[in-house]
Scaffold this motif. Sequence first.
Motif, short mmCIF file in Angstrom:
data_model
loop_
_atom_site.label_atom_id
_atom_site.label_comp_id
_atom_site.label_asym_id
_atom_site.label_seq_id
_atom_site.Cartn_x
_atom_site.Cartn_y
_atom_site.Cartn_z
N GLN A 1 35.72 19.19 6.50
CA GLN A 1 35.83 18.55 5.18
C GLN A 1 36.32 17.11 5.25
O GLN A 1 36.02 16.30 4.37
N ARG B 1 37.14 25.03 9.58
CA ARG B 1 36.49 24.79 8.29
C ARG B 1 37.07 23.55 7.60
O ARG B 1 36.35 22.76 6.99
N ARG C 1 25.76 20.03 16.77
CA ARG C 1 25.35 21.42 16.99
C ARG C 1 25.61 21.85 18.43
O ARG C 1 26.03 22.97 18.69
N MET D 1 27.98 26.46 10.16
CA MET D 1 28.12 25.00 10.30
C MET D 1 26.94 24.39 11.04
O MET D 1 26.52 23.25 10.75
N GLN D 2 26.38 25.11 12.00
CA GLN D 2 25.29 24.58 12.79
C GLN D 2 24.07 24.25 11.95
O GLN D 2 23.31 23.34 12.26
N GLU D 3 23.87 24.98 10.89
CA GLU D 3 22.69 24.78 10.05
C GLU D 3 22.68 23.40 9.40
O GLU D 3 21.62 22.84 9.15
N GLN D 4 23.87 22.85 9.12
CA GLN D 4 23.97 21.56 8.42
C GLN D 4 24.35 20.41 9.34
O GLN D 4 24.27 19.25 8.93
N ALA D 5 24.73 20.72 10.57
CA ALA D 5 25.26 19.68 11.47
C ALA D 5 24.16 18.89 12.16
O ALA D 5 23.06 19.42 12.41
#
Length: 291
Positions: A173, A169, A222, A213-217
Amino acid sequence: MRQTASAAEIIVVDDVSADEGPQIAGRYPGVQVLNRSKPGPGGYAARNLGIRSARSDHIAFLDADDEWAENHLETMGAMIRAAPRDTVLFGTGYDEVHPGGHRIVDVYRRSGGAQRSLAFPDFVRAWLDCGECPVWTSAIVARRSALLEAGLFPEERCRRGGDKDLWLRMAGQGKVQLNPVQTAVYFKDSQNMVTALAHDNVCHCMVETILAMQEQAPRSTRKLLVRLANRETFQYALRTAKSQRVRHASWKHFKPWHNPLQFAVLLGLSSPLCRPLARIGMSLKKLSARG
């Protein structure tokens, strides 16, 4: 206390220990001892208490059964001063001491032998290339503000693997700075290690983080995250299979088209033949490492 560069503050967290460790630590000048009334899984709640109580910009962790070289904080301080401003996590190399006194030197060979700064995709790629997380808790320094922003250690949703979950996580950042110089020792021969406990027969907590994380990568990232989720799920299942049959729910998010052979092993680990297949899986792990 022997560090060549003094710590700004030293916080010892007593997670309901059964020995005189807290009393001994409290005898040293400048050491703040915090006490918890109820032990938490994995030491995550204890670390979070220390983080919230700290006032420094950066925090170094040291578990009770590990050791720092005398130049650990000095090395970390130099890394912090030289790193880009968006760096949130710093890691050095370490040795491992296994039962029987067997010592593995330079575990941090995965850094490629040189200091480098990794953006998130490169951090995940390094994890996949070396077969394990590129940083280890007692050989890292983390930016306190980034720890808080990332949500700290997952004390409420994870019993095992919470360290790696947090480092992933945090890597999302900002940059991660790696230095191959060895400044810590990981004692894997301790009698009371958290890592020696039985694994929970549930989905690895880090998989939930990866799915989010995959949703935004980006698409390329991904794909890396899918591979990482598969890897951690498979390794966790192998360790679980040493003591019990693996539940299907623990690997429900595994993507079989990425690792069909591992998927076949997972099917077997959920059957009455789980013990023999666990041994096959461990052999596959060794072959994969050699390849």
